[in-house]
Structures are given as structure tokens and as C-alpha cells.
Design an enzyme around this catalytic site. Sequence first.
Site, PDB file in Angstrom:
ATOM      1  CB  ALA A 204       5.157   6.462  -0.545  1.00  0.00           C
ATOM      2  N   GLY A 206       4.155   1.729   1.284  1.00  0.00           N
ATOM      3  CA  GLY A 206       4.268   0.683   0.288  1.00  0.00           C
ATOM      4  C   GLY A 206       3.731  -0.637   0.768  1.00  0.00           C
ATOM      5  CE  LYS A 227      10.002  -1.782   0.809  1.00  0.00           C
ATOM      6  NZ  LYS A 227      10.181  -2.520  -0.454  1.00  0.00           N
ATOM      7  CG  ASP A 332       4.849  -6.794  -7.328  1.00  0.00           C
ATOM      8  OD1 ASP A 332       3.868  -7.055  -8.048  1.00  0.00           O
ATOM      9  OD2 ASP A 332       4.780  -6.025  -6.360  1.00  0.00           O
TER      10      ASP A 332
END
Length: 833
Positions: A204, A206, A227, A332
Site C-alpha cells: 500500500a 501510506g 515501511k 491519528d
Amino acid sequence: MSPIAAKESGQLCQRPDCGGRYQLAERGQLYCDACGLAPVVSADGSIGDSRTSRRLPQASEGRDSAGSSGSRSSRSSTSRSSRRSVSGRLARSEAGAAAGPMVIVRGTRSPKTTRLRLGAGLVTMPSVPRPDPRSAVLKNPEVPERKRFCGNHECGARVGRSRQGRPGRTEGFCTKCGHPYSFVPKLRPGDLVKDQYRIAGCLAHGGLGWIYLAVDTAVSDRWVVLKGLLDTGDEDAMAAAISERRFLAEIEHSSIVRIYNFVEHLDPRTGSMDGYIVMEYVGGQSLKQIANARRTPEGRRDPLPVEQACAYGIEALEALAYLHGRNLLYCDFKVDNAIQQDDQLKLIDLGAVRRMGDTESPVYSTGGYQAPELIERGASVASDLYTVARTLAVMTFDFQGYTSVFADSLPDPEHIEVFREYESFYRFLVRGTDPDPEARFASAEEMAEQLTGVLREIVAVRTGQPQPAVSQLFGPERGVVDTEPLRAPADGVSRLGARSIRWRSRGNEAAPPTASPTPPVAPPDPREIGLALPLTLVDPEDSNAGFLAGLMASAPTELIIALRQAPTDSVERRLREVRARLGLTDPASGVAARARLAELREHYPGDWRVVWHHGLVSLVEGDLATAAEAFDAVYDAFPGEVAPKLALAVCAEWLGQFDNAADYYELVWACDPSHVSAAFGLARVRLTTGDRAGAVAVLESVPETSAYHTAARVAAVRARLREGPTGEDALPELLAAGHQVVLLRGAGLEPSLSEQLSCEVLGRALDWLLAEATEQPGRLRPQLRLMDVPLDETGVRKGLERSFRRLARLAPTSSERTELVEAANRFRPRTWV
């Protein structure tokens, strides 16, 4: 702790441009308190040299900085002073009281919660199986043009867009500020990072960059996630990445993604040294995917069942409570950042995590979820809790405009079905998203406790199965007032059979009089029921908690004297004195209680315990509107508690708001049958509004384990005998009442009450038989028996005579005995002897 770790902890970081020192994490590994990197350990166990770490930039696509114009939101125009409940219930204007509701701005303690599996043991959640990780790899990893923005948070301009039929560029420079951008994945399938992590592909894109799936070749080929960062030119993104690395080594929780490592990798195309966080692979679906997968037959979004959303919220709050306990803020939370795998929820994005009190690092949040005060006051526990409430709102109804029109407010409940159906859930969201941070829940534990209470209520209403729980704020109800709302008159003669006694003496052939309407059932005395409402539990942190726990005095006068011996003055001591003075009938005691309460309100204006006792004092004094306002404020503050709903039901009943009273009584009784006063109150209201069958049903639902089971069955018998159906329609109720009397008699009902009930049932039967004989003379019917007598005039009269003679033998005075014998003689059937 290993000897090496013990030796090297506190040593300067080996990276020359860092300046930090190595610290020991809980799992025994070392990490730098500045850059977050682990040291390189040589074969002899010493810390060796490593390549110089590089500053890692980031972009903010998908997450707006709190300082950016795109994430700025104004304070809600809806304040607590104008907020109303779902239907504007129990408004003070009914009694002409002064306007302005009471406001509770803080609690006194945070409840302790015990973690349960997803669903809190109340809801069976749909399982989300862990798929084959390879199936999650994107075949063509691209960032859609609509999501391409400049990584400079002061700019945020749209970049990489199509122009004149040409597709947008995936790499380049912002035409507005000149900042470089790149949306191209830097790692490709087959790349080996740090000689350990083999890339399988992109998962994905992000807010802080691309997310890759990889295989950890050094640890049993386990699946991990790497990441990275979006581009290499954003200083704030770099700072956020360093912040993330610094905190992640400390976090170890089953509901938060686990971080394994942080590595660097040379990009052969650009020559830059890029950093990647190595974390646990969490398969499953995000809350956003779960919510978006639900569609109506027309293709519109179908919101999640509210109980399922509440279960997710409880799990998320438990994880946030862990972070808050370590002085960390998540900042968040949203539907994108939580994944369900099997029967567990995990928070997966820790990029915005920061230390409490950090005023330097940029705050990252998402429009529509972020608290309105975030820009001016920064992140806090209250702002974290705000995001959970907003996420629940997004999941449970079609929340159009939650990033624009309703960016920091909720729609009117009149337009939202789930708000109209579940008032407690609406009140929970209202407090969780209050514009004033001080008015929100005091902690994640308190918020989870109240959300669990709301979930219990929803499950009880939907399933019909009670979901009682021990409150951490209120004790049990102190008694059930007026358990005989249909009791016989003081003369011992049946209220419903009294007409027969007045007109049907022996040999009188007159027709029965026209039945008069049955009067409504009066609610109990406000003073009595106010004293019977639950007490607030003593705050264990109060200075007099130990002293109050050891008090043995129970009588009000003795308790007031004992309270004078308290070692110190405190809120709890004063509240206990107020409550004790309410138990005295002396008017001076009421004045003193009001004075003590006024002092407490002056010094502790937002304390919910003071507001609750203000409601009690007002209720005892008969000021129902003021009492309703106080209890309504407590309900706003603690929507998962039963006690405020019970108190509001009493006020609504006295104010003549029978629909509201029935709703609250029914809600309390459905959720927690230990509050038996709710069953009697609901029966009173239903009888007053003409729902005799409903009153009987609720009274007969009082369980056998309750101390009030017999009283409820006696009240149910009397409810069946009230004016209702006539003719043949009345016969089933007569037979059912008689059957219940037989059962009560067999269960050991005291003789005097047993015979009194027999008189009431037989008196009502005689009224019915005589009316039937007048309306349909000569009609023959099958022979029936009522209790132990034939259901005809002669049999019923013999039964009445026998019951009245038995009551006469049990009468305490000669005058009552004489009256009952005379009644037996009047009812005796005509005989020749």
C-alpha cells in the site's frame, strides 16, 4: 539483561552525526534515544562501527499536518450550553426553572478495565481470516493522481496531475514551491535489504510512504513489512520518522503492531541511503475496508452494526490506554489505521506517535478526525479520545460531510436513525467529541468503561437478554419503593370487589352500577424514591476513603455524629453528610443539606458527584425539573451507567412524561434486572397509559432469584384485575389471576395476603358474573373453576364468604374482625337455612 547490554547501555551512539546514547528497551535490546537505531554488534560481542545514518525525509500525502491549512478546523459552534438530548427530554422549562443546563467537566477517577477478546465478551464479531500475504501484493503499484500532493506541508499543492491529455508525472518538482516529489517505489520484488529482508512487492501507499511486503530470511522466513518514505526532501517527514523510531522500541502490546528492526538500504538509482522500519505483518482487513465492503442492494454504503463498531472502539481504547500510560500519544486514530485479523484488532500506523508534552515536533492528523483544538493547543489525551469518537461516528452511519460541514460537530439526531434508536450511544459520541477538551472523558479507561456500558445496553435491547455489570461509580439501589402499587384499601376489602360489597347484599336484586374509570396509578413519594436511588461509590483516592469504609452507623442521626469524627474534611465526607441529612424529616436538616451542597458546588462546580447529589436533594424536595436537569447532566457524562436513567425515569413519571418514563424504565429493566424498581415503575406507567397487558408482562418477568419476586407477582395479580376487557374477553384474565393466586399460595404466601388476594379475585369475578347475567340473561356456559370454587354466582359467593371469615380470624383488632364477618355475611349466597 545480557552482560553486553548491561555494559553498553548509556554508551554514545556509534553514528557520528547522531550524538544520542544507547538505552535498554523492555525486550533487552539496545536502541539510540536520538536516532532510534540499534548498534552493530561484532562477533566478539562489542559494539562496532556502522555506516553513517542519513537524514530521511518524508511527504505528507494522506495525512495533513496540524499546522497546514488543509487540516485546520474551526471550533464547533455547538457548545455544551445549547446541547440537548435526543428528544429534548425533561427540559427545565416545564417547571419554569432558570435556563442553562448543568455541566460536568471532570470525573474523579479512572475505572480499571480488564482486557477481553474482541467483542468484550458481549458480541460475536465476524472473523477476518488471515489471507495469504502474497495475495495482498499490488500488481501495479501506483499512487492515484487525485492523491498526489506536494510533500512540503507549507505548500500542499497538487502535483503529478494530467495536463492536456498527457498523464501526470510520478517524479518531478512542485511547480508552486519547487519541492521535489516522487511516487515511484524504491524497492522492487527480489531486492534484498540489509542482506536479510527479501522484497515481495508493494502492499500500500501510506501517509509516510510506500509499504512493502518482505520475507525475513534470517528468522524462519517470516513475513514482515517494510515501511519507507514517500520522497527524500521533506524535513518534517524526516523528523516524524525519527520520532517514530525513537518510540517504537518501547511499545509492546498485543493490539499494537510490533516493530522488529530499523534498517538502511542504498538506492542504486539515486545513490541515497534510505531508511525502512521493519514491523510485524498484520494480515486481515482495515476498518475502512470492512466498512466499505458493506453495501445495500442499491449499492449504497451500509454502516456497520453499532454493536460491532463499539467493540472495535473498546479494543482501540484499550490500546490507547497502554500508550497513554507510557506518556505517548497516538494522534491519528482512524478507520485506515486499525486492522482486524481473526478476532483481534491492531493499530498499524505509528507514524504520528509522540511524547506527551512535546511542543516541537509537528503533529500529524487527519481532517474529519482531528480535535478542533489540535492546532492551537497541540495533541493531548483528550484529542486522542476525540479521534476514537469520530471514528465510531464514521462507522455507524452515513456520515456525509464529516470532513467539511461537520468537521468538528455531529449531525442533528433527528436525522440519524442510530442516534434516535440508541440515545446512550449518541450521548457517548457527544461527550467524546465535545469542543471543550476538559469536558470529554477523563481517560481512555473511563471512555472504554462507558462505551462498554453502552454496548451492554445495545446488546440487551437487541437480544432481549439482560447484560448486568457492577458499576464502578454507583452502588446498587438501596431499596424498591412502593412494591404494591395496586394494594387493597386500608379497610382490608378488595378495591376491585368493593362495588359488590356496596350494592350486592343478600337478597338485593338491583342491577350493578356502571363501572367508573380506573384512576391512574400514582407514582411513589419523591422523597422515598430519592432516598432509594443508588449512592455514588466513595472515591478510593479521597482522604477519608478508609474512614468512610469503616463507618458502621446506618441511622441518619448516628451517621451525622460519626462523620464529625472524620480525620479531615473532604468532598466524600461532605457528600455523605448531605445524604444523611436527606434521611431526616426535620425541615432544618433539609436546609442544612442544601447549604452543604451549595458550598460543594461553589468549590467543585464540575464534579459529577456534586451534581448527582444536587439532583437527589431537588428530588427529595419535590423540585422535579431541577432534579431532572441534574440527572440529565450525569447521564451526559456517563452514558453507560444505569443509575442516571433510573433517576430520569422517576422524574419523567412525576412530570407526566409517560412515554419518556416508559423508555427509561424499560431501558434499565432490559439491561439490569437487579434494579427491580424499574420493573415496578414501568408497570405503573403502563397501567396509567392503559397498557394493562404490558404491565402484567413486566411484573411477571421479575426473576425468582429476586427478593421482590413475590411482591411482583402479587402486583401482577392486581394488575390483571384492573378495569380492562369486558364480557368474554375478561374471562382469561380472571382465570389467569386465580391461577397465580394458587401458585403464590403454594409458594408459601402469608395467609392474610393470600386470603386478601382471594377476595380481590373473587370480588372481581362476582362483578363480572352479575354484569354478564344482566347483559345476557339465561346464557349457559361450560362449568369452569376459579381457584378452588365453581365459576358461578353461588360458588363465588361461597368462596368470598370463606375468605372473609378467614381474614376475620387473622384480623388484629375486634373492629376489623367485626367488619370482615359482616362482609362475609353479606356475600353469603341465599339459603333456606
